[in-house]
Design a protein around this motif. Structure first.
Motif, short mmCIF file in Angstrom:
data_model
loop_
_atom_site.label_atom_id
_atom_site.label_comp_id
_atom_site.label_asym_id
_atom_site.label_seq_id
_atom_site.Cartn_x
_atom_site.Cartn_y
_atom_site.Cartn_z
N ARG A 1 0.85 -1.19 0.00
CA ARG A 1 0.00 0.00 0.00
C ARG A 1 0.88 1.25 0.00
NH1 ARG A 1 -3.20 -1.23 5.28
NH2 ARG A 1 -1.06 -1.75 5.81
N CYS A 2 0.52 2.18 -0.82
CA CYS A 2 1.23 3.45 -0.90
C CYS A 2 1.18 4.16 0.44
CB CYS A 2 0.57 4.30 -1.98
SG CYS A 2 1.22 5.96 -2.09
N THR A 3 2.28 4.80 0.81
CA THR A 3 2.32 5.48 2.11
C THR A 3 1.57 6.80 2.10
OG1 THR A 3 4.46 6.41 1.48
CG2 THR A 3 4.49 4.45 2.87
N HIS A 4 1.05 7.19 0.96
CA HIS A 4 0.25 8.41 0.93
C HIS A 4 -1.16 8.12 1.45
CE1 HIS A 4 -2.06 11.66 -1.45
NE2 HIS A 4 -1.60 12.18 -0.33
N LEU A 5 -1.97 7.43 0.66
CA LEU A 5 -3.34 7.14 1.10
C LEU A 5 -3.72 5.68 0.85
CD1 LEU A 5 -5.16 10.41 -0.02
CD2 LEU A 5 -4.65 9.71 2.32
N ASN A 6 -2.72 4.80 0.94
CA ASN A 6 -2.98 3.36 0.89
C ASN A 6 -3.42 2.79 -0.46
OD1 ASN A 6 -2.21 3.12 3.53
ND2 ASN A 6 -4.30 3.11 4.34
N CYS A 7 -3.22 3.48 -1.52
CA CYS A 7 -3.52 2.89 -2.82
C CYS A 7 -2.52 1.78 -3.13
CB CYS A 7 -3.41 3.94 -3.93
SG CYS A 7 -4.89 4.93 -4.10
N PRO A 8 -2.95 0.74 -3.86
CA PRO A 8 -1.99 -0.25 -4.30
C PRO A 8 -1.16 0.32 -5.46
CG PRO A 8 -4.19 -0.84 -5.05
CD PRO A 8 -4.33 0.42 -4.23
N PRO B 1 -0.93 4.89 -8.83
CA PRO B 1 -1.85 5.45 -9.82
C PRO B 1 -2.73 6.56 -9.26
CG PRO B 1 -2.68 3.34 -9.04
CD PRO B 1 -1.34 3.55 -8.38
N CYS B 2 -2.82 6.65 -7.92
CA CYS B 2 -3.82 7.56 -7.36
C CYS B 2 -3.41 9.02 -7.49
CB CYS B 2 -4.09 7.23 -5.91
SG CYS B 2 -4.95 5.66 -5.75
N HIS B 3 -2.21 9.36 -6.98
CA HIS B 3 -1.80 10.76 -7.02
C HIS B 3 -0.38 10.89 -7.55
CE1 HIS B 3 -4.52 9.92 -3.59
NE2 HIS B 3 -5.24 10.84 -4.20
N ASP B 4 0.00 9.91 -8.37
CA ASP B 4 1.28 9.97 -9.04
C ASP B 4 2.48 9.90 -8.09
OD1 ASP B 4 2.61 9.91 -11.43
OD2 ASP B 4 2.93 12.09 -11.48
N GLY B 5 2.31 9.12 -7.02
CA GLY B 5 3.47 8.91 -6.14
C GLY B 5 4.45 7.97 -6.80
N LYS B 6 5.77 8.22 -6.59
CA LYS B 6 6.79 7.37 -7.19
C LYS B 6 7.81 6.97 -6.13
CE LYS B 6 6.58 10.29 -11.35
NZ LYS B 6 5.55 9.58 -12.09
N PRO C 1 3.15 12.92 -3.75
CA PRO C 1 2.83 13.35 -2.38
C PRO C 1 3.19 12.38 -1.25
CG PRO C 1 0.85 12.57 -3.49
CD PRO C 1 1.96 12.45 -4.49
N PRO C 2 3.62 11.14 -1.47
CA PRO C 2 3.83 10.25 -0.31
C PRO C 2 4.79 10.87 0.70
CG PRO C 2 3.85 8.96 -2.30
CD PRO C 2 3.83 10.40 -2.73
N PRO C 3 4.41 10.84 1.98
CA PRO C 3 5.21 11.52 3.01
C PRO C 3 6.42 10.73 3.48
CG PRO C 3 3.27 10.53 4.00
CD PRO C 3 3.17 10.26 2.52
S1 FES Z 1 -2.21 7.12 -2.54
FE1 FES Z 1 -0.36 6.84 -3.67
S2 FES Z 1 0.10 8.85 -4.22
FE2 FES Z 1 -1.72 9.15 -3.13
#
Ligand code: FES
Lengths: 175, 218
Positions: free
Chosen positions: A111-118, A131-136, A147-149
């Motif tokens: 899960r992405c550390t931003h908002l838990n998207c896979p 894919p959610c907010h373009d975290g890399k 945006p991942p913190p």
């Molecule tokens: S949940 Fe992955 S970038 Fe926002």
């Protein structure tokens, strides 16, 4: 407190330190107290025992070492057994496993550390892409864009006889 | 020692007088061990109340988890095995003690005037103890528990006329299962113990008020 009690009914030979009646009262009271404490101690210990109970994790085998190609993060799914007292349930889980230099493994929470998207592995760019907010993230889990913190969360694992086992516990973040 | 340390509380609660009238009673000549069976039963009951309440922390009255939760209590929770053992042995002891208590009362004719009501309440208490044992026996949900309940409710079913109905009420359905377990559990922990406390309270109050009956002369 005086040992010479004069207010007791019944005859009481002068000079006797503790009357028979008193002595018996102390004896009965003392024995009752010991019995009560004997019963109360395990009860209290039983009630408080969650405080010092160990929670041994259940390690689930998720992949063979040779199944994870070097430099190519691989997504695996597994059934995590979760022990909750007398209740053992299973959760369907996933993880990204990275085989860095043939033998150096990292297991990431998927899960992405931003908002838990896979997130997924972008093979062409060589990075994890959310894919959610373009975290890399790079292969070490570091944030390289979006945006991942914090870096990707890592899962606790061990390798036994060529099998990778995961406990489902997060052990740290980043590289 | 004109003023004992309990003075402050005693002034407000009258505890000394209360406790005194409970503990310092006149007893007739010839009273001995046989007259302690009631108190012993009470001690066993108090043990059962406490250990039982604590067992409930980890017990799950469902067919899926009853057995596992009891294994968990016995093998994993600290002191769980000990507490379960105390509950088990106290329950056996209580049945024996309450039986001896009743036999003593019967053979020494202590149930006669003016203690008939105490005796009748005691009879009800005996039935409640039996009911508590019977319902508690099912809760471990192992083979022994299951078949004992099968036989026990089967016996109830043999009663003339009302038998089958009684059996179905006990079981809570056509066969022994989830509903029987929750039924027995509720009876065991929420219905029978309060009734025992209530009736035993009256029972003991009557004993204290009327005093122990003098043992018969041989
Ligand atoms: S949940 Fe992955 S970038 Fe926002």
């Amino acid at each position: 407190m005086s040992f010479y009690r004069k207010d007791e009914p019944g005859e009481e030979p002068a000079g006797e330190p503790v009357s028979r009646k008193r002595f018996l009262a102390y004896l009965v009271g003392g024995i009752s107290g010991v019995i009560a404490a004997t019963v109360a101690t395990p009860l209290v210990g039983y009630f408080l025992s969650p405080l010092w109970r160990k929670h041994p994790p259940i390690f689930t085998p998720v992949a063979r070492v040779e199944e994870i190609p070097v430099g190519e993060p691989t997504f695996i799914t597994y059934e995590q057994r979760v022990r909750d007292g007398w209740y053992i349930s299973t959760l369907s889980k996933g993880a990204w496993i990275v085989n860095k230099n043939n033998g150096e493994f990292i297991v990431y929470d998927p899960r992405c550390t931003h908002l838990n998207c896979p997130y997924y592995w972008d093979r062409d760019k060589g990075m994890f892409q959310c894919p959610c907010h373009d975290g890399k993230f790079d292969m070490d889990g570091n944030v390289i864009g979006g945006p991942p913190p914090r870096p990707l969360d890592r899962l606790e694992f061990t390798i036994e006889k060529g099998s990778i086992l995961v406990s489902g516990q997060t052990v740290g973040e980043g590289a | 020692m004109a003023k004992p340390e309990t003075g402050w509380l005693d002034e407000r609660l009258g505890s000394k007088q209360l406790l005194g009238s409970f503990l310092y009673r006149k007893v007739p000549k010839g009273v001995g061990w046989w007259q302690t069976m009631g108190s012993a039963t009470l001690v066993a009951f108090i043990l059962l109340l406490f250990t039982g309440a604590f067992l409930m922390f980890n017990y799950s009255p469902s067919p899926d988890h009853a057995y596992d939760s009891i294994q968990y209590i016995t093998n994993v929770v600290q002191f769980g095995g000990l507490i379960r053992s105390i509950h088990f042995w106290s329950s056996s002891a209580m049945v024996v003690l309450v039986g001896l208590h009743g036999l003593r009362t019967f053979f020494m004719a202590a149930y006669k005037y003016p203690r008939e009501v105490t005796w009748l309440i005691g009879t009800l208490l005996f039935l409640l103890v039996m009911g508590s044992s019977f319902t508690g026996y099912l809760l471990p949900w192992d083979q022994k528990a299951y078949w004992a309940t099968n036989v026990g409710t089967g016996i109830a079913g043999q009663a003339p006329l009302l038998g089958p109905w009684i059996q179905e009420i006990l079981i809570g359905g056509a066969t022994i299962g989830a509903q029987t377990l929750t039924r027995f559990f509720t009876l065991h922990v929420a219905i029978i113990p309060p009734l025992i406390i209530l009736l035993a309270g009256i029972h003991i109050f009557m004993v204290v008020r009327q005093g122990i009956s003098a043992p018969p002369k041989k």
